[in-house]
Enzyme design. Sequence first.
Site, PDB file in Angstrom:
ATOM      1  N   SER A  82       0.794  -1.238   0.000  1.00  0.00           N
ATOM      2  CA  SER A  82       0.000   0.000   0.000  1.00  0.00           C
ATOM      3  C   SER A  82       0.823   1.284   0.000  1.00  0.00           C
ATOM      4  CB  SER A  82      -0.969   0.004   1.185  1.00  0.00           C
ATOM      5  OG  SER A  82      -2.056  -0.871   0.927  1.00  0.00           O
ATOM      6  N   LYS A 220       3.302   6.696   4.690  1.00  0.00           N
ATOM      7  CA  LYS A 220       2.331   5.670   4.288  1.00  0.00           C
ATOM      8  C   LYS A 220       2.857   4.297   4.663  1.00  0.00           C
ATOM      9  CE  LYS A 220      -1.414   4.154   2.492  1.00  0.00           C
ATOM     10  NZ  LYS A 220      -1.346   3.070   3.500  1.00  0.00           N
ATOM     11  N   GLY A 222       2.474   0.019   4.395  1.00  0.00           N
ATOM     12  CA  GLY A 222       2.120  -0.982   3.400  1.00  0.00           C
ATOM     13  C   GLY A 222       2.278  -2.359   4.016  1.00  0.00           C
TER      14      GLY A 222
END
Length: 276
Positions: A82, A220, A222
């Site tokens: 992600s 971010k 993931g």
Amino acid sequence: MAQIRSKTFHGAVLLFLGVFAFCSAWANDSPIPRYVERTDWQSIFDQYQAKGTIVVLDARGVDPVYQVFNTERAKTPYLPASTYKIPHALIALEEGVVKDEFQIFEWDGTKREFDLWNADQNLRSSMRGSVVWVYQWIARQISEDNARRYLRLSAYGNADPSGGKDGYWLDGNIRINAFEQIAFLQKLYANRLPFKVEHQRLVKDIIVLEAQKEWILRGKTGWEGRFGWWVGYVEWSSGPVYFALNMDTPNRVQDLYKREAIGRAILHSMKALPKP
């Protein structure tokens, strides 16, 4: 005629930026930048019984140097999982698939494993909640050739958006290593990616995780299942501090908190992020 000239000029700019990005990036088998091996960070990984790597580029000084724990793993390419939502959102905005941060993606009623996913979404909520079904929909609106073109222009990993059952960033052929993650983030920070500046600024805004008067943390996570990422940077008035962490998650969901916990502990130790 003016519209044709405008499109031609825009295409020329994209081509120039792509060539520049390609030339300034390194391939997986090319020499990595100058770095310092931080074996002392082993103790932080040990504290959380975790195996992984982290690369930090502290650009607050005049001579930024990469600081690395576990260099071999840092050079090893992995699925972006992600963390790919960052370039994916940029591509979606550039292609007009997503108009702005307020566009609503309607939930189809299918119950998924995370409660947060079982609701209507917009670009901001889907980024923060890592809502896979939104980005699967986005991927269906963008051809593989178009995705590949943007990835090559951005020098994003191996730039191969092929394969995959649930999404090429989760189980396809695309790969990126920790050094390349930081190279991409450097271009995003400086608005030097081959996307409109307003799109880069919007995506940077929706990946803000925390902010105080003197600093902003953008990032971010993931997760592929077997391993996880946490990538981003801390903005200071004296410059940014970039980071890319990759670690094994043998206990799956139970290990996910370790990504940020380890990353924050290392950033705290460098005074790149204040302690709570």
